[in-house]
Design an enzyme around this catalytic site. Structure first.
Site, mmCIF file in Angstrom:
data_model
loop_
_atom_site.group_PDB
_atom_site.id
_atom_site.type_symbol
_atom_site.label_atom_id
_atom_site.label_comp_id
_atom_site.label_asym_id
_atom_site.label_seq_id
_atom_site.Cartn_x
_atom_site.Cartn_y
_atom_site.Cartn_z
ATOM 1 C CB SER A 91 -0.929 -0.093 1.409
ATOM 2 O OG SER A 91 -1.510 1.297 1.408
ATOM 3 C CB CYS A 253 -5.300 5.079 -3.590
ATOM 4 S SG CYS A 253 -5.075 3.339 -3.767
#
Length: 343
Positions: A91, A253
């Site tokens: 991530s 993101c």
């Protein structure tokens, strides 16, 4: 109060997205590689993940990054992303949180004005360049693993919106990226609940309609997230990644932004050296740069660099108590969303 056993957690966020870092007290996780350890957490023993990501110790928005000793030569540290649904390989926002935590706690010596940090992940080796000043980590640039397109314009059949299309791409995990106007919503804070429910519904449908498998890491074989997007006239992209069981990413993101670079390149809209801005639902910003081209298992791929900033804002100590009736945590639909029963 006796704390014979406890977990030491640094509280960190990246552009508003929780990315806490478990820096001490965790048990040894079996496995020769970080990928092996992640697979163990997902398929053999999920107790640590459940303890730190569910109520009463956490809420649906909390992610905890498990800090590990690296297994790859030359890496400074390793981490696994622990979320309520499962352990994930990579991530971007969480990687920025980990780098910030490593440097600001001195676990990796800080060198000003720039510190190089190499991170071992289940998706591959990540090289981070942190801009540092007066003991603070001011920004982190991640040279992410190669990002590639699996399928452009994939048709997804839905009972609610009919046939919609999305691009399936890998940026550290697999994404389905969907233009938000197809579901009649806008990426604004007041639509967060509706976006979360739509994303988790589409993700469930994808499981039966689209099969993915990383050509070099076969166990990475599911679409982790649905990301809604809205391309802006200035070339930036407004993003909203949805996470099971029902919430939205507060950050722009990083892995999704990496996957977006691969999509734009596949469509002939960017080339090496181009930079794009990713904006989140609450206005956070990442910059995404295409560093070059490569291949992954014969597929064209791009080399992404994602830049953002993390913030350490506190510290937490969690007591490990065998008498705790909720050691494995719980989740309820009033705050976790209607698909909580599928966790």
């Amino acid at each position: 109060m006796i704390f014979d056993r406890s977990l030491d957690i640094l509280l960190v966020h990246c552009q508003g997205e929780s990315g806490n870092v478990l820096i001490g007290g965790a048990p040894e996780i079996p496995g020769a590689t970080v990928l092996d350890k992640m697979n163990h957490l997902n398929s053999v023993d999920s107790s640590l993940r459940l303890f730190v990501t569910r109520e009463p110790r956490a809420q649906v928005v909390h992610t905890t990054n498990l800090l590990l000793e690296p297994t790859r030569p030359g890496a400074d540290a390793a981490f696994i992303v622990l979320q309520p649904d499962m352990a994930h390989p990579m991530s971007g926002s969480n990687c920025i949180c980990v780098v910030t935590a490593l440097l600001e706690t001195g676990r990796v010596p800080m060198v000003e004005p720039e510190t190089l940090v190499r991170l071992d992940t289940a998706a591959g080796l990540i090289t981070a360049r942190a801009r540092c000043e007066n003991g603070r980590c001011l920004s982190v640039s991640l040279d992410n693993v190669p990002a590639f397109v699996w399928q452009l314009d994939q048709v997804i059949e839905t009972p609610k919106w009919g046939a919609i299309t999305g691009d399936i791409a890998f940026g550290g995990v697999f994404y389905a990226q969907i233009d938000v106007d197809q579901i009649g919503l806008r990426i604004v804070p007041e639509a967060a609940r509706a976006l979360a429910e739509a994303g988790t519904e589409i993700k469930a449908l994808l499981a039966d309609q689209v099969q993915v498998r990383h050509p070099e890491i076969p166990s990475l074989d599911d679409i982790a997230y649905v990301m809604f997007r809205d391309y802006q006239p200035d070339g930036s992209v407004l993003t909203c990644t949805t996470l099971k069981p029902g919430r939205v990413d507060r950050s722009p993101c990083g892995t999704g932004s990496s996957a977006n670079l691969a999509i734009l390149h596949a469509r002939g809209q960017i080339q090496t050296g181009d930079v794009r801005i990713s904006r989140s639902i609450i206005g956070g910003i990442f910059t995404a740069e295409m560093l070059g081209e490569t291949t992954v298992g014969g597929r064209p791929a791009v080399l992404p660099r994602i830049t953002g900033q993390g913030y350490v804002f506190g510290r937490q100590q969690l007591r490990l108590d065998e008498a705790d009736p909720f050691a494995h945590g719980f989740a309820m639909s009033d705050t976790w969303g209607p698909q909580v029963g599928e966790l």
